[in-house]
Design a protein around this motif. Structure first.
Motif, mmCIF file in Angstrom:
data_model
loop_
_atom_site.group_PDB
_atom_site.id
_atom_site.type_symbol
_atom_site.label_atom_id
_atom_site.label_comp_id
_atom_site.label_asym_id
_atom_site.label_seq_id
_atom_site.Cartn_x
_atom_site.Cartn_y
_atom_site.Cartn_z
ATOM 1 N N LEU A 98 -23.019 -18.360 2.241
ATOM 2 C CA LEU A 98 -21.646 -19.211 2.296
ATOM 3 C C LEU A 98 -21.691 -20.633 2.118
ATOM 4 N N PHE A 99 -22.944 -20.921 2.537
ATOM 5 C CA PHE A 99 -23.264 -22.353 2.061
ATOM 6 C C PHE A 99 -23.526 -22.600 0.665
ATOM 7 N N GLY A 130 -14.785 -12.934 2.963
ATOM 8 C CA GLY A 130 -14.447 -12.691 4.159
ATOM 9 C C GLY A 130 -15.806 -12.298 5.271
ATOM 10 N N VAL A 188 -25.467 -14.528 6.356
ATOM 11 C CA VAL A 188 -24.207 -14.815 5.820
ATOM 12 C C VAL A 188 -23.668 -16.345 5.658
ATOM 13 N N ALA A 189 -24.360 -17.195 6.680
ATOM 14 C CA ALA A 189 -24.437 -18.903 6.602
ATOM 15 C C ALA A 189 -25.107 -19.440 5.473
ATOM 16 N N THR A 190 -26.212 -18.574 5.010
ATOM 17 C CA THR A 190 -27.001 -19.416 3.642
ATOM 18 C C THR A 190 -26.210 -18.849 2.433
ATOM 19 N N ALA A 238 -25.888 -13.300 11.097
ATOM 20 C CA ALA A 238 -25.243 -14.636 11.118
ATOM 21 C C ALA A 238 -26.066 -15.581 10.164
ATOM 22 N N GLN A 239 -27.174 -15.673 9.976
ATOM 23 C CA GLN A 239 -28.173 -16.566 9.407
ATOM 24 C C GLN A 239 -27.886 -16.207 7.868
ATOM 25 N N VAL A 266 -18.546 -25.151 -5.483
ATOM 26 C CA VAL A 266 -17.237 -25.655 -5.666
ATOM 27 C C VAL A 266 -17.225 -27.213 -5.208
ATOM 28 N N MET A 267 -18.163 -27.835 -4.617
ATOM 29 C CA MET A 267 -18.036 -28.919 -4.083
ATOM 30 C C MET A 267 -18.353 -30.010 -5.399
ATOM 31 N N LYS A 318 -22.410 -20.687 -1.717
ATOM 32 C CA LYS A 318 -21.276 -20.484 -2.488
ATOM 33 C C LYS A 318 -20.183 -22.132 -2.541
ATOM 34 N N MET A 319 -20.410 -22.661 -1.161
ATOM 35 C CA MET A 319 -19.536 -23.855 -1.008
ATOM 36 C C MET A 319 -20.117 -25.085 -1.856
ATOM 37 N N LYS A 328 -9.347 -24.068 -3.436
ATOM 38 C CA LYS A 328 -10.002 -23.606 -4.162
ATOM 39 C C LYS A 328 -10.992 -22.382 -3.689
ATOM 40 N N MET A 329 -11.739 -22.555 -2.432
ATOM 41 C CA MET A 329 -12.579 -21.461 -2.154
ATOM 42 C C MET A 329 -11.888 -21.307 -0.394
ATOM 43 N N GLU A 333 -20.463 -16.487 16.676
ATOM 44 C CA GLU A 333 -21.996 -16.189 15.931
ATOM 45 C C GLU A 333 -22.136 -16.862 14.455
ATOM 46 N N ILE A 334 -21.116 -17.016 13.733
ATOM 47 C CA ILE A 334 -21.067 -17.166 12.585
ATOM 48 C C ILE A 334 -21.165 -18.904 12.277
ATOM 49 N N LEU A 391 -18.732 -10.451 3.290
ATOM 50 C CA LEU A 391 -20.086 -10.837 3.427
ATOM 51 C C LEU A 391 -20.988 -10.059 4.691
ATOM 52 N N THR A 450 -27.248 -24.358 9.191
ATOM 53 C CA THR A 450 -27.598 -24.420 7.704
ATOM 54 C C THR A 450 -27.128 -25.436 7.033
ATOM 55 N N ALA A 478 -24.214 -20.715 13.156
ATOM 56 C CA ALA A 478 -25.152 -20.511 12.010
ATOM 57 C C ALA A 478 -24.808 -21.372 10.893
ATOM 58 N N LEU A 479 -23.701 -21.484 10.492
ATOM 59 C CA LEU A 479 -23.055 -22.269 9.356
ATOM 60 C C LEU A 479 -23.416 -23.833 9.799
ATOM 61 N N LYS A 528 -10.904 -28.141 -1.368
ATOM 62 C CA LYS A 528 -11.953 -27.579 -2.260
ATOM 63 C C LYS A 528 -12.497 -26.381 -1.463
ATOM 64 N N VAL A 529 -12.608 -26.519 0.015
ATOM 65 C CA VAL A 529 -13.285 -25.522 0.725
ATOM 66 C C VAL A 529 -12.197 -25.328 2.028
#
Lengths: 325, 241
Positions: free
Chosen positions: B233-234, A306, B229-231, B226-227, B240-241, B236-237, A286-287, A313-314, B222, A321, A317-318, A265-266
């Motif tokens: 992306l999360f 993208g 972008v992360a927010t 960084a924060q 789809v989940m 968006k994810m 899917k994504m 850095e990313i 995007l 989150t 942060a991800l 899915k991701v």
């Protein structure tokens, strides 16, 4: 049969490789546009089950070469047999898969026939009666459209692409046996053993979320942030081939034409440039998120999102989150 | 054992790709020429085999004199001699004719080359390991994809296509490169190989167009911290989940 589009079926121990269905879908398009038939060639031994699986997959003719000598035959023998079958059948075009098996067989097939070979193609189409292929060059940064000229059926090897979702219409099919004198095929190599994929600790093909890394990771000691992200997301780490070659991760985690084909899915691609062999392995996801400093990296051809930035850095942060949510 | 390694000098950092007059070849600019990656692995494997079993390693390339830097690298890595065929042939099938003719002038037990060059991406199947099995044959482990493989026995002489990762790439100190640059490079012309230029041109096709690849995924870039972008992306994810 003469002038047909001929698809060479790829199978392993009775299981049809998915690339065959892509070839049949493409072959059906070409056959319809040219007003010719679609044929497929299957070779091996004890093929009744495979013939049963194939006969409603949109072809007009299924050509079968069933011989005990072909059960464990190497590429050297298979290429010679295919070439002889092509001489007998006289198709307008030969379609093969650009898998590792096809990579080895397509050149000797073309050389034996004395015809043009186009490998690693992402597309083949009928353009005003001419076959035109599209293929990547220069690390995939450029694509070229190439028109095939006259004389004899060209051999076109297609990359793995999206799995066809539409069922091809069944046709009145003719199943025909072809005989090739295997004793006349010069053989120098001997296949000693066919080895199944080893048991894996992880199965990346079953994951909903894959965090994949490529050469952009730099050193092996840079893996922990990636591991943290995979854990925070409930995903699994995967990788491109170079990281297996470097010994960073085991081959069971490799995505690509020589590894596993995945469609989670991701799919988060971190520091992966997107060589065509890798894109082949994950473009059905899917994504797709691509994080790469190079805005021209081929991975962006297939990505939905993208991020042109430093992955270090990313990724943290991800992770943060994901943990908060 | 006499081993020949076919190494290609490939253009790196290619830009401004155009179709040449006649439609049979491409013109382009590039930052430099480097040894094709798979071929470098083939060379490393050849050096390992030489050290284990004795013999000599010859590296053969085809191209203009600007390709000689990869031959110097080959010498620095341990090749015993290097040869350049003075011809510039883009088409892979035509190149095979030239290389076969060059091999016909040489003695060898084993020919190694990489599976695929990064410029034409044409390729052949790979071999992941080589082991000796008596004097007159070898056994190889061959990748079939998806983790599957085959063990195959081949009599010599044989040609093997080598995947990346078969050996580690060795580092070459600058001093060794400098010494390599002083060593002679043998060359063959097409005439030496009994070939004419018109025999080694692309046949059976012509280029219609060259272009950057189409972005089938219609990527959305995007931007932001960084924060941020992360927010995004999360979120968006989660959809789809």
């Amino acid at each position: 049969m003469s002038g047909d589009i001929l698809v060479i079926v790829e199978q392993w121990k009775g299981q049809i490789d998915g690339i065959t269905y892509q070839l049949l879908a493409k072959g059906a398009q070409l056959a319809d546009s040219q007003g010719v038939g679609l044929s497929a060639l299957i070779m091996g031994h004890r093929l009744d089950d495979i013939v049963g699986d194939l006969k409603d997959k949109g072809m007009n003719t299924l050509l079968v070469i069933d011989d005990p000598e072909l059960e464990q035959a190497g590429a050297e023998v298979c290429a010679a047999v295919i070439a002889e079958a092509v001489r007998q059948v006289d198709p307008g075009l030969v379609l093969m898969g650009y898998s590792l098996v096809g990579m080895e067989m397509a050149p000797p097939v073309a050389a034996r026939l004395g015809v043009t070979l186009m490998t690693n193609c992402v597309n083949v189409e009928n353009d005003k009666g001419e076959f035109v292929v599209t293929r990547p060059l220069f690390d995939g940064t450029v694509h070229a459209r190439i028109a095939l000229e006259g004389k004899g059926p060209a051999v076109v090897a297609l990359q793995r692409g999206p799995t066809p979702t539409e069922q091809l219409p069944s046709k009145d099919i003719s199943i025909e046996s072809i005989t090739v004198d295997l004793k006349a095929v010069p053989v120098r190599s001997t296949v000693l053993e066919l080895i199944e994929a080893p048991e894996s600790e992880v199965d990346i093909t079953k994951a909903d979320i894959l965090v994949a890394i490529g050469r952009g990771i730099g050193d092996k000691d840079k893996l922990p942030p990636i591991e943290d992200l995979a854990q925070a997301l409930g995903g699994i780490i995967a990788c491109s081939r170079p990281l297996v070659d470097l010994g960073f991760l085991s081959s069971e985690r490799q995505v690509g034409s020589s590894g596993k084909i995945v469609a989670p899915k991701v799919y988060i691609a971190c520091g992966i440039s997107g060589a065509s062999q890798h894109l082949t392995g994950m473009s059905d996801s899917k994504m797709i998120v691509a994080i790469n400093k190079d805005p021209n990296a081929p991975i962006y051809q297939v990505a939905h999102y993208g991020v042109v930035a430093d992955l270090f850095e990313i990724v943290p942060a991800l992770t943060e989150t994901a943990k908060k949510n | 054992m006499k081993i020949i390694v076919l190494c290609k000098a490939v253009a790196v950092g290619v830009s401004d790709v155009k179709i040449a007059t006649g439609g049979k070849a491409l013109q382009y600019q590039s930052q430099l020429l480097a040894m094709n990656e798979c071929d470098e692995y083939a060379l490393e494997e050849a050096i390992v085999l030489k050290r284990a079993h004795g013999g000599e390693v010859t590296v053969l390339t085809m191209g203009s004199i600007t390709t000689q830097n990869i031959l110097h690298l080959a010498l620095a890595k341990g090749a015993d001699r290097v040869i350049r065929v003075d011809a510039q042939v883009q088409d892979s099938q035509a190149a095979s004719i030239v290389l076969a003719a060059a091999l016909g002038k040489l003695e060898y037990d084993l020919v190694l080359t990489g599976t695929q060059s990064r410029d034409t991406l044409s390729g052949l199947a790979g071999i992941t390991q080589v082991e000796m099995d008596g004097e007159k044959s070898i056994r190889v482990l061959k990748e079939l994809g998806g983790g599957r493989s085959a063990r195959v026995q081949l009599p010599l002489p044989a040609l093997l296509c080598v995947q990346t990762g078969i050996q580690r790439l060795t580092y070459v100190p600058p001093a060794r490169m400098n010494r390599a640059r002083q060593q002679p490079v043998r060359s063959f012309s097409l005439e030496d190989l009994g070939l004419a230029e018109e025999q080694v041109v692309a046949q059976g096709y012509h280029f219609l167009d060259v272009f950057p690849p189409t972005r089938t995924g219609q990527v959305q870039f995007l931007e932001g911290s960084a924060q941020e972008v992360a927010t995004t992306l999360f979120a968006k994810m989660k959809e789809v989940m």
